[in-house]
Write a protein that holds these residues in place. Structure first.
Motif, PDB file in Angstrom:
ATOM      1  N   ASP A 174     -45.390 -20.778   0.233  1.00 60.65           N
ATOM      2  CA  ASP A 174     -45.542 -20.557  -1.853  1.00 60.65           C
ATOM      3  C   ASP A 174     -44.360 -20.738  -2.767  1.00 60.65           C
ATOM      4  O   ASP A 174     -44.337 -21.154  -3.529  1.00 60.65           O
ATOM      5  N   TRP A 175     -42.877 -20.705  -1.980  1.00 58.53           N
ATOM      6  CA  TRP A 175     -42.383 -21.020  -2.641  1.00 58.53           C
ATOM      7  C   TRP A 175     -41.864 -22.256  -3.527  1.00 58.53           C
ATOM      8  O   TRP A 175     -41.803 -22.482  -4.076  1.00 58.53           O
ATOM      9  N   LYS A 176     -42.122 -23.974  -2.478  1.00 55.61           N
ATOM     10  CA  LYS A 176     -42.488 -25.100  -2.731  1.00 55.61           C
ATOM     11  C   LYS A 176     -42.933 -25.209  -3.980  1.00 55.61           C
ATOM     12  O   LYS A 176     -43.084 -25.447  -5.365  1.00 55.61           O
ATOM     13  N   LYS A 205     -35.636 -27.897   2.758  1.00 56.10           N
ATOM     14  CA  LYS A 205     -35.612 -27.155   3.764  1.00 56.10           C
ATOM     15  C   LYS A 205     -35.631 -25.602   4.015  1.00 56.10           C
ATOM     16  O   LYS A 205     -35.015 -25.290   2.144  1.00 56.10           O
ATOM     17  N   GLU A 206     -36.145 -25.011   3.914  1.00 58.81           N
ATOM     18  CA  GLU A 206     -35.890 -23.253   4.256  1.00 58.81           C
ATOM     19  C   GLU A 206     -34.717 -23.108   4.101  1.00 58.81           C
ATOM     20  O   GLU A 206     -34.260 -22.887   2.622  1.00 58.81           O
ATOM     21  N   PHE A 210     -31.149 -23.607  -4.760  1.00 58.36           N
ATOM     22  CA  PHE A 210     -31.034 -24.675  -5.349  1.00 58.36           C
ATOM     23  C   PHE A 210     -31.933 -24.124  -6.823  1.00 58.36           C
ATOM     24  O   PHE A 210     -33.310 -23.121  -5.181  1.00 58.36           O
ATOM     25  N   ALA A 211     -32.221 -24.341  -7.682  1.00 62.03           N
ATOM     26  CA  ALA A 211     -33.495 -24.191  -9.008  1.00 62.03           C
ATOM     27  C   ALA A 211     -34.057 -26.060  -9.243  1.00 62.03           C
ATOM     28  O   ALA A 211     -33.453 -26.400  -9.127  1.00 62.03           O
ATOM     29  N   PRO A 212     -34.721 -25.402  -9.568  1.00 61.82           N
ATOM     30  CA  PRO A 212     -36.327 -26.584 -10.004  1.00 61.82           C
ATOM     31  C   PRO A 212     -35.058 -26.340 -11.215  1.00 61.82           C
ATOM     32  O   PRO A 212     -34.713 -25.681 -11.901  1.00 61.82           O
TER      33      PRO A 212
END
Ligand code: PLP
Length: 471
Positions: free
Chosen positions: A3-5, A55-56, A61-63
């Motif tokens: 989901d976070w991806k 990877k999890e 990091f943030a976009p």
């Protein structure tokens, strides 16, 4: 997909949004819109792939934000518009540094490049006859006059000259070379391999340390096309040695009607022995000794642009000129312009020694170099550079570039001792400056050899060190 991806991917800014931001920052005032758009697309795509590959455990990091992406794109486009081939300050003390472009050009040579290059020229046009001319004619008379040779031809570099001569004179036959002269110049240039490419068969004679005339004599047969002598320009064999001098080889060639070629390498045009250096055979010496064909570089001791110069007997040069390979190896007009201007200096050898930087660096008395070191030191100490100690000490420079092997030339070094960082780090920072300074490391010091640095380059050193000490 996690989901976070998915969340991150949807958070990536839209291309139009980024373009707007770039427009506000003025990028589109000077950069071509399609290039900017394409860079936006590829940068966002790269981020998309980066997010997918994350990877999890690596979360945290943030976009990137729109502003962050815009910054990245500006840097990338600016990078594309920046020339990668740049001037550097050679503080290594290696006068002919092949990795640093060998011979710096004389002002007159640079002027000629601009003059000839900015418009049309009579490159292959005979202005007297109003008909087609040869590009070689411009420098031919000058080279002949300076070397005493009958004829001259110039090509791309000396490696090309050797290949062309071997192919023209010995293809399908044998060329005899002493085992003591089967040299490697660096890169892929080795005599046996060039010989193979030329279509000539190498006939080795003698031993590594000793060759006699008898060895050549016994090797001559119906297939012999050439006797070749190679100047061992980048190493020296000492001890129990013997080599056949050029004169004897020439006599042998005459007796059997076989041409003698001499690959001279450096193309020294003045007597370096007069300036306290080991004596290199000059081109004129070799012409006088009777070699039929001689090859040498334009950008070694000659001090000009990269070129290969072939001088010798007219009938030999005629065969070489007509070889189709010559067309593939031909010299460019800008090089020719610079070579002609460089050669003109030699009409007045003393002037050549002053105006050709390679010769000046080789022959400048130590006092001149020391005075320059003193001057730089004074400027460095007056510039309030924190975190660094400066001193002077004597050292040794070298000719480099496969010339004058073993010859050390006394010099004066400016010694920089960084206090808050290692010498390795300082050397690296100097190398990454806008005008890079290439220096040597010795233990905890970084050394600037003043023999290869000119006074007009001081400002780059002063500015560079200010940048480095400012962090
Ligand atoms: C340097 C050298 C070459 C190659 O010359 P480039 O101009 O570098 O191509 C060939 N032969 C000898 C003996 C040399 O010293």
């Amino acid at each position: 997909m996690d989901d976070w991806k998915r969340e991150w991917l949807t958070q990536l800014p839209q291309i139009d949004e980024i373009l707007l931001s770039l427009e506000r920052r003025g990028l589109l005032n000077w950069a071509h819109r399609p290039l900017v758009k394409e860079t936006c697309r590829s940068t966002v795509e790269a981020w998309r792939r980066k997010i997918m590959a994350w990877k999890e455990g690596e979360r945290g990091f943030a976009p990137p934000s729109t502003a962050g992406l815009a910054e990245e794109i500006i840097l990338s486009i600016e990078g594309l518009h920046t020339c990668r081939l740049r001037r550097v300050i050679n503080a290594t003390g290696v006068i002919l540094h092949t990795n640093l472009g060998r011979a710096p050009l004389a002002v007159a040579a640079l002027d000629r490049i601009i003059e000839v290059g900015r418009g049309y020229s009579n490159l292959e046009f005979d202005l007297e006859k109003g008909a087609r001319g040869l590009r070689y004619d411009h420098v031919r008379d000058l080279i002949c006059r300076l070397t005493g040779a009958e004829d001259a031809l110039v090509v791309n570099n000396n490696a090309a000259a050797v290949l062309l001569v071997l192919n023209s004179l010995a293809q399908g036959g044998e060329a005899i070379v002493s085992r003591g002269e089967l040299i490697e110049i660096g890169g892929e240039f080795r005599i046996p391999e060039v010989m193979e490419k030329s279509g000539a068969r190498l006939r080795e004679v003698g031993a590594t340390n000793r060759s006699r005339l008898k060895d050549y004599q016994l090797a001559i047969n119906a297939d012999t096309r050439l006797l070749m002598k190679v100047h061992t320009s980048n190493f020296r064999i000492i001890g129990f040695t013997e080599e056949v001098d050029l004169k004897s080889l020439v006599a042998l060639g005459r007796e059997h009607d076989i041409p003698v070629m001499n690959d001279l390498g450096s193309g020294c045009m003045i007597d370096l022995g007069l300036h306290g250096l080991q004596r290199e055979p000059t081109v004129e010496d070799v012409v006088t000794a009777g070699a039929d064909v001689i090859t040498f570089s334009g950008d070694k001791l000659l001090g000009g642009p990269q070129a290969g110069i072939i001088v010798g007997r007219r009938d030999m040069l005629e065969r070489i000129r007509k070889n189709p390979l010559n067309r593939a190896l031909r010299i460019d007009k800008l090089t020719l312009a610079a070579l002609e201007a460089t050669m003109i200096h030699y009409l007045h050898p003393e002037r050549a020694r002053e105006d050709l930087r390679v010769l000046k660096a080789l022959t400048e008395p130590l006092e001149g170099v020391a005075a320059r070191a003193k001057k730089l030191l004074r400027k460095l100490k007056g510039t309030n550079l924190e975190g660094m100690r400066f001193a002077r000490k004597e050292g040794m420079s070298v000719a480099g570039g496969g010339s004058l092997p073993g010859q050390e030339i006394p010099t004066m070094l400016v010694v920089m001792t960084p206090l808050g960082m290692s010498a390795v780090r300082l050397e690296e920072m100097l190398r990454r400056l806008e005008v890079p300074i290439i220096a040597r490391i010795a233990a905890a010091d970084v050394l600037l050899d003043m023999r290869t640095v000119e006074e007009e380059e001081f400002r780059f050193i002063l500015e560079g060190l200010q940048t480095v000490t400012a962090g």
